[in-house]
Design an enzyme around this catalytic site. Structure first.
Site, PDB file in Angstrom:
ATOM      1  N   LYS A  80       0.839  -1.200   0.000  1.00 10.12           N
ATOM      2  CA  LYS A  80       0.000   0.000   0.000  1.00 10.12           C
ATOM      3  C   LYS A  80       0.875   1.250   0.000  1.00 10.12           C
ATOM      4  CE  LYS A  80      -3.707   2.098   2.808  1.00 10.12           C
ATOM      5  NZ  LYS A  80      -4.495   1.927   4.044  1.00 10.12           N
ATOM      6  N   SER A 156      -9.222   1.781   3.620  1.00 16.89           N
ATOM      7  CA  SER A 156      -8.399   2.533   2.703  1.00 16.89           C
ATOM      8  C   SER A 156      -7.377   1.682   1.949  1.00 16.89           C
ATOM      9  CB  SER A 156      -7.651   3.633   3.471  1.00 16.89           C
ATOM     10  OG  SER A 156      -6.774   3.070   4.439  1.00 16.89           O
ATOM     11  N   SER A 180      -9.353  -0.367   7.815  1.00 14.96           N
ATOM     12  CA  SER A 180      -8.845  -0.184   6.457  1.00 14.96           C
ATOM     13  C   SER A 180      -8.218  -1.413   5.818  1.00 14.96           C
ATOM     14  CB  SER A 180      -7.836   0.973   6.421  1.00 14.96           C
ATOM     15  OG  SER A 180      -8.495   2.196   6.601  1.00 14.96           O
TER      16      SER A 180
END
Length: 467
Positions: A80, A156, A180
């Site tokens: 990420k 996220s 997330s």
């Protein structure tokens, strides 16, 4: 060799060991899959095929010599774009971050994967600074759901979830400050674990403080255990990291759930309106858990909705992230992020400390709850993936993403380990997730229970067809 994209990390390592295929074969297959699927879902913000293939070649040579470097040598991994990774910028989904610079440092979890020979294929998308439960940003646009590209991937860590679901690498590193990892894993039909806070070292420290965790996003619980055996390695840069694990997480997968005391809370005592399809799929999976020998009882923890305390901590963290931006830079921010930063910048120290008190009390209540129950099971989310490009479902009347994530963010406040496993789909074919929560430090038990569900065929759904 596109079938290699369907294999777990464990299966890839076994294939390398036996000589059936090489890390180069696997990496080439993953890079082709990314080229095929990413235009439709937008899971990656940056790829580095040349470096990935060079890493795969080096790994293949180590396997030819019979000297693998570590547990995931040659396994394609994505990261990420919140976590530092040397060799390129970490833009964090924001047009306010300058790409120039040395970018010479790995985050601890990235460093451990590198030490174990992982092949890094690219950086996955995130909303700006990871601020919300869906994945879209002014920098990289909207990330979409692999099962229906008109729907959100969640966030996220939405890019990581979409990538794993579509075979664009079996392992991905995500972050979880309010759900997330678990939110997008549930929406995209994969496994996600938020470990106990401090179990996976984090550096730099998150502006969201001790709400923020780093965790694995994988095809199944066994791969997550493998990844945990790598990324939980010590790192002096994180002063809040926990001590060494007594034994490996893979070693703890066996043993099943027979005799475990499991509390099933379908709606937090009626506080949460859960969609019927979600409720039915989760209840059926819980019945399967009981059939495997767990003592299951419907019981609700005393989780009086702590959303205001969470908002105080979360919005203050967002304000901290952006406090040094110029007016011109602030104009570049996601409008929703700008809004919560304005709220967070007005929080007083006394209000902040009152939120810390709420958090401590919730942690105490959950500690008492786990003196009676080994595990808590809930839906991961009360709904399935909604339309892409919005923070909340249209027509819901909700203002912020926390309104549709009531089962996830409380366990960031309490720092407990929590995992999501896919247990079915709704009438539109969208995945449903079941959440397993353990007491603090019971990460191995959470993984064991999840692995048992996979072995019994209760967890796991068919992979999406690439668009």
């Amino acid at each position: 060799m596109t079938e290699l994209t369907e294999l777990t990390a464990e299966a890839l390592v076994d294939g390398y060991r036996k000589g059936g295929f090489s890390p180069v074969d696997a990496t080439q297959a993953v890079l082709r899959r990314i080229e095929e699927v990413d235009p439709a879902v937008n899971a990656f913000v940056r790829l580095d095929a040349e470096t990935a293939l060079a890493q795969a070649e080096a790994s293949a040579e180590r396997w030819r010599r019979g000297e693998p470097q570590g547990l995931v040598d040659g396994v394609p991994v994505s990261v990420k774009d919140i976590l530092l990774m040397r060799g390129g910028p970490t833009l964090r989904g924001s047009r306010t971050v300058r790409a120039e610079g040395a970018w010479a440092e790995d985050a601890p979890s990235v460093a451990r994967l590198r030490e174990h020979g992982a092949v890094f294929v690219g950086r996955t998308t995130t909303p700006e600074f990871g601020w919300k439960g869906v994945t879209d940003s002014p920098l990289s646009g909207v990330t979409r759901n692999p099962y229906d590209v008109s729907r959100t991937s969640g966030g996220s860590s939405g890019g990581s979830a979409a990538a794993v679901a579509l075979g664009a690498g079996p392992l991905s590193l995500g972050t979880d400050g309010g759900g997330s990892v678990r939110i997008p894993a549930a929406f995209c039909g994969i496994f996600g674990l938020k470990p106990t806070y401090g179990r996976v070292p984090l550096y730099p420290a998150s502006a969201f403080g001790t709400l923020a965790h780093v965790g694995p996003m994988t095809r199944d619980a066994a791969d997550a255990a493998l990844m945990m055996d790598v990324i939980t390695g010590a790192d002096w840069r994180d002063w809040s990291q926990l001590g060494p694990v007594g034994s490996g997480f893979r070693d703890g997968l066996r043993g099943g759930v027979r005799g475990l005391r499991v509390a099933f809370s379908p709606s937090f005592g009626g506080q949460v309106a859960v969609r019927p399809a979600v409720a039915a799929a989760v209840r059926k999976a819980v019945e399967g858990l009981a059939g495997l020998g767990a003592y299951v009882e419907e019981a609700d923890p005393d989780v009086t909705d702590p959303v205001e305390a969470f908002h105080t901590l979360w919005f203050s963290g967002a304000a901290r992230v952006t406090q040094n931006l110029s007016p011109a830079q602030r104009a570049l921010l996601d409008p929703g992020l700008r809004e919560i930063c304005a709220q967070g910048s007005g929080v007083s120290a006394l209000t902040y400390l009152a939120a810390v008190d709420v958090r401590a009390e919730l942690g105490r209540r959950m500690g008492r709850f786990h003196s009676s129950y080994d595990l808590l099971v809930t839906p991961t989310l009360p709904l399935t993936a909604f339309e892409a490009g919005v923070e909340v479902p249209k027509g819901s009347g909700l203002r912020r993403w926390t309104g549709w994530t009531p089962f996830t963010y409380p366990f960031n406040l309490t720092q407990q380990p929590a995992a999501t496993v896919p247990v079915g789909a709704d009438a539109d074919g969208l995945p449903v997730g079941l959440q397993i929560v353990g007491a603090r430090h019971a990460d191995a038990l959470v993984l064991r229970a999840a692995h048992t569900l996979y072995e019994a065929g209760i967890a796991g759904i068919p992979a999406p067809t690439p668009a």
